[in-house]
Design an enzyme around this catalytic site. Sequence first.
Site, PDB file in Angstrom:
ATOM      1  N   ASP A  15      22.634  61.679  69.462  1.00 22.96           N
ATOM      2  CA  ASP A  15      22.687  60.351  70.052  1.00 22.96           C
ATOM      3  C   ASP A  15      21.508  60.170  71.002  1.00 22.96           C
ATOM      4  OD1 ASP A  15      23.620  57.868  70.442  1.00 22.96           O
ATOM      5  OD2 ASP A  15      25.271  58.427  71.762  1.00 22.96           O
ATOM      6  N   CYS A  37      31.008  65.799 108.745  1.00 21.17           N
ATOM      7  CA  CYS A  37      30.739  66.279 110.106  1.00 21.17           C
ATOM      8  C   CYS A  37      31.310  65.362 111.177  1.00 21.17           C
ATOM      9  CB  CYS A  37      29.239  66.485 110.316  1.00 21.17           C
ATOM     10  SG  CYS A  37      28.299  64.963 110.361  1.00 21.17           S
ATOM     11  N   LYS A  63      31.500  59.497  62.035  1.00 19.12           N
ATOM     12  CA  LYS A  63      31.402  59.218  63.466  1.00 19.12           C
ATOM     13  C   LYS A  63      32.598  59.778  64.216  1.00 19.12           C
ATOM     14  CE  LYS A  63      29.126  55.903  65.098  1.00 19.12           C
ATOM     15  NZ  LYS A  63      27.889  55.390  65.604  1.00 19.12           N
ATOM     16  N   CYS A  89      24.954  59.078 107.013  1.00 23.01           N
ATOM     17  CA  CYS A  89      25.352  59.930 108.122  1.00 23.01           C
ATOM     18  C   CYS A  89      24.054  60.302 108.828  1.00 23.01           C
ATOM     19  CB  CYS A  89      26.049  61.189 107.601  1.00 23.01           C
ATOM     20  SG  CYS A  89      26.067  62.516 108.823  1.00 23.01           S
ATOM     21  N   LYS A 116      24.610  64.372  64.241  1.00 23.15           N
ATOM     22  CA  LYS A 116      24.072  63.032  64.482  1.00 23.15           C
ATOM     23  C   LYS A 116      23.781  62.939  65.979  1.00 23.15           C
ATOM     24  CE  LYS A 116      24.654  58.181  63.347  1.00 23.15           C
ATOM     25  NZ  LYS A 116      24.152  57.656  64.600  1.00 23.15           N
ATOM     26  N   TYR A 144      14.582  65.482  61.550  1.00 17.64           N
ATOM     27  CA  TYR A 144      15.575  65.546  60.482  1.00 17.64           C
ATOM     28  C   TYR A 144      15.111  64.930  59.167  1.00 17.64           C
ATOM     29  CZ  TYR A 144      16.620  60.966  62.570  1.00 17.64           C
ATOM     30  OH  TYR A 144      16.516  59.714  63.105  1.00 17.64           O
ATOM     31  N   GLU A 192      24.250  67.541  59.069  1.00 16.22           N
ATOM     32  CA  GLU A 192      23.411  67.666  60.273  1.00 16.22           C
ATOM     33  C   GLU A 192      24.111  66.994  61.446  1.00 16.22           C
ATOM     34  OE1 GLU A 192      20.001  65.383  59.204  1.00 16.22           O
ATOM     35  OE2 GLU A 192      19.418  66.747  57.604  1.00 16.22           O
ATOM     36  N   CYS A 204      24.616  68.180 109.761  1.00 17.34           N
ATOM     37  CA  CYS A 204      25.739  67.891 108.874  1.00 17.34           C
ATOM     38  C   CYS A 204      25.786  68.922 107.739  1.00 17.34           C
ATOM     39  CB  CYS A 204      25.596  66.485 108.304  1.00 17.34           C
ATOM     40  SG  CYS A 204      26.804  66.105 107.039  1.00 17.34           S
ATOM     41  N   CYS A 214      31.317  60.241 109.169  1.00 19.68           N
ATOM     42  CA  CYS A 214      30.927  61.111 108.063  1.00 19.68           C
ATOM     43  C   CYS A 214      32.091  62.030 107.700  1.00 19.68           C
ATOM     44  CB  CYS A 214      29.699  61.934 108.452  1.00 19.68           C
ATOM     45  SG  CYS A 214      29.325  63.211 107.234  1.00 19.68           S
TER      46      CYS A 214
HETATM   47  S1  IVH Z   1      18.963  60.064  58.909  1.00 17.05           S
HETATM   48  C1  IVH Z   1      18.217  57.753  55.946  1.00 17.05           C
HETATM   49  N1  IVH Z   1      19.746  62.119  60.342  1.00 17.05           N
HETATM   50  O1  IVH Z   1      21.246  57.772  63.350  1.00 17.05           O
HETATM   51  C2  IVH Z   1      18.436  57.947  57.059  1.00 17.05           C
HETATM   52  N2  IVH Z   1      19.716  59.970  61.358  1.00 17.05           N
HETATM   53  O2  IVH Z   1      22.515  55.339  62.123  1.00 17.05           O
HETATM   54  C3  IVH Z   1      18.459  57.478  58.358  1.00 17.05           C
HETATM   55  N3  IVH Z   1      20.384  59.961  63.707  1.00 17.05           N
HETATM   56  O3  IVH Z   1      18.503  55.587  63.340  1.00 17.05           O
HETATM   57  C4  IVH Z   1      18.506  58.445  59.402  1.00 17.05           C
HETATM   58  N4  IVH Z   1      20.741  62.129  63.887  1.00 17.05           N
HETATM   59  O4  IVH Z   1      18.647  57.368  65.111  1.00 17.05           O
HETATM   60  C5  IVH Z   1      19.526  60.791  60.307  1.00 17.05           C
HETATM   61  N5  IVH Z   1      20.386  63.998  61.502  1.00 17.05           N
HETATM   62  C6  IVH Z   1      20.155  62.703  61.471  1.00 17.05           C
HETATM   63  C7  IVH Z   1      20.357  61.884  62.607  1.00 17.05           C
HETATM   64  C8  IVH Z   1      20.125  60.513  62.504  1.00 17.05           C
HETATM   65  C9  IVH Z   1      20.749  60.961  64.508  1.00 17.05           C
HETATM   66  C10 IVH Z   1      20.336  58.538  64.078  1.00 17.05           C
HETATM   67  C11 IVH Z   1      19.009  57.873  63.865  1.00 17.05           C
HETATM   68  C12 IVH Z   1      19.246  56.707  62.955  1.00 17.05           C
HETATM   69  C13 IVH Z   1      20.707  56.484  63.137  1.00 17.05           C
HETATM   70  C14 IVH Z   1      21.275  55.886  61.883  1.00 17.05           C
END
Ligand code: IVH
Length: 675
Positions: free
Chosen positions: A128, A419, A322, A434, A126, A234, A124, A440, A416
């Site tokens: 942010d 202009c 990561k 300005c 990850k 998720y 999946e 402008c 400016c």
């Molecule tokens: S699973 C057992 N799935 O990553 C599992 N986390 O470092 C824990 N996150 O706090 C989470 N996408 O904020 C899981 N597809 C995903 C995720 C995900 C982002 C984040 C989440 C968690 C952090 C863990």
Amino acid sequence: MAAAARVSAKASRRAEELRRTIAHHDHLYYVLDDPEVSDTVYDELLRELREIERAHPELVTPDSPTQRVGGKPLDKFARVEHAEAMLSLANARNEDELRAWAERVERRLERLDITGKEIVYVTEPKVDGLAISLTYERGVFTRGATRGDGRVGEDVTQNLRTIKAIPLRIDDAPERLEVRGEVYLPIADFARLNEQRAEAGEATFANPRNSAAGSIRQLDPELAASRPLQIWTYGIGAHRGFEPNSHSGTLEWLRERGFRVNPDVEVLQGVDEVAERCRWWEGRRDRLDFEIDGVVVKVDDRGLQRELGVAGREPRWAVAWKFPPSTATTRLNKIVWNVGRTGHLLPFAMLEPVHVSGVTVSTATLHNEEDLERKDVREGDEVIVLRAGDVIPQVVSPVIQKRKRGARRSRPPKECPLCGTPTVKPEDGVFTICPNRTGCPGQQFQHIKHFRGALEIEGLGEKNAQRFLQEGLITDAADIYALTAERVAELDGFGEISAENLIEEIEGSKRQPFSRVLYALGIPGVGFVNAESLAEHFGTMDDLLAAQPERIEEAEGIGPILAGQVYEELHEERARELIERLREAGLRMELDASERRVEGGPLEGRTLVLTGTLPNLSREAATKLIKRAGGKVVGSVSKKTDYVVAGDSPGSKLAKAEELGVDILDERALRKLVE
Ligand code: IVH
């Protein structure tokens, strides 16, 4: 009596039908990205439901789509204990570390005498953003919380409710369920938000993650509602009444119940396929409209997950591959100044070209004068550049240790850059501007850009706006409404059809509500939320134009300084002229009948405060009842309060009311008053 009961039964049925229909359209639009009806049809459904609920406040249910907004600002967030802990993840920085993790999984399973087939994994993105947990009780969304320290988080239910991709009710639901996911702000919205903040002189967010976290941790749900947050779900936490066998099965189950699950989640056999998929994601990273910082790999079988268990805070059955961070270090060659919508001079950096997550970057924003000052970035510095997806890259900070002697701060230019008008720094302001507001070209362009964004005139993109300005077809927003298809079609690159489409779209913008028109004016400090609040408070443009600062301040969320600014801005000749021309063009200058507070109602001009739990009315329903009767509900008791409506376990507001001698009502007395 019997007739009244029949009416109400009919209303109740219709309300339920509308709730379902609207939830269905929310799902199509926000989860599947595949709407079936136009905005107008959708708005009409919502309007009808609001109408019914207004007439029958007792029909308001917590899962009604009308309840997504309208919560009161909080003093602080309550603590929430998660029924099942929210874990974190171990990291793998590269393929070797991923393989090492997979081997540990296999060895452990062997030791437990579980051997045989190749292990099935789920991969999946990850995301942010901000991890959150959604609690459903008998299918109804009752509480949403942040992760916090994993055991205890903060109750952010009101803010999560504003996210339309979160179902407020699910069918075929177990008794109790926690759904886990990541809330995020799409990259384009993050960029827009930062742009607005920079212009308003507010601190900008460093990345989409912070903007999502900042939005969810807003005490005022209206602010959260103004940020177009999204979610990917998720997984699940504590659950009672059903037991999925696999993680992929859980995701499918969630998807079927309307949750937003990423479509690129994949079930794979063995670690080779997993590694390949991780690289696939890395290649897509820059084309997504949300930030990801890696890929999460999970063992699919929930039975195996249980066997593998948790070590400390991290499950042994999952790992996060990561990506390297999307920052780079390079030299800042020059600081250049541009001009924003309200005349602020805005700095940006010309960089020695550098690769940041697969793209060459040679310019980056420095946001505004104050940000530049605070970060103390200078020409010739080595700087750290951050790139988040498609967003304009930004300079995060200088590498101070590497600064050359004699490096000087850059100051806004005396003239400016667009202009040539001498710039000024107002005594009470933080920004150099300005002062050539109407003439402008830089400001004209930014003004048009803001206006088309506010009124959603998609066809008037940046390139077209530039063209029209350069050709002298327009100089300000009101000129847009004088454009004709014939004139536009004469321009290179336009055909008859595209010109007609654009004009049609411009025509369509006249149907935008009054609050949008107010927002489109681009009054400094009046973003979408404040515009709505002013629209609601005054009802008509004329009323707002006639108001003194003291009255402007009475609108929700408008403080004395902003009220003064709004007043002054609206008393500028050019603002008046623009408004009059927009009015002539046919834009809405007042609230729709359906948005209005009822005049001449029994509570006209009265201010009420609610405290405690009323026997039959939810807080929202009581608020609506009062508004419908022409009254106003505010958060705290003062001498200006006319009534305090008190229910069970009232707070300190009741004591305060008694102290000040304010009349106190119970629900029955309130209902009587309203009748
Ligand atoms: S699973 C057992 N799935 O990553 C599992 N986390 O470092 C824990 N996150 O706090 C989470 N996408 O904020 C899981 N597809 C995903 C995720 C995900 C982002 C984040 C989440 C968690 C952090 C863990």
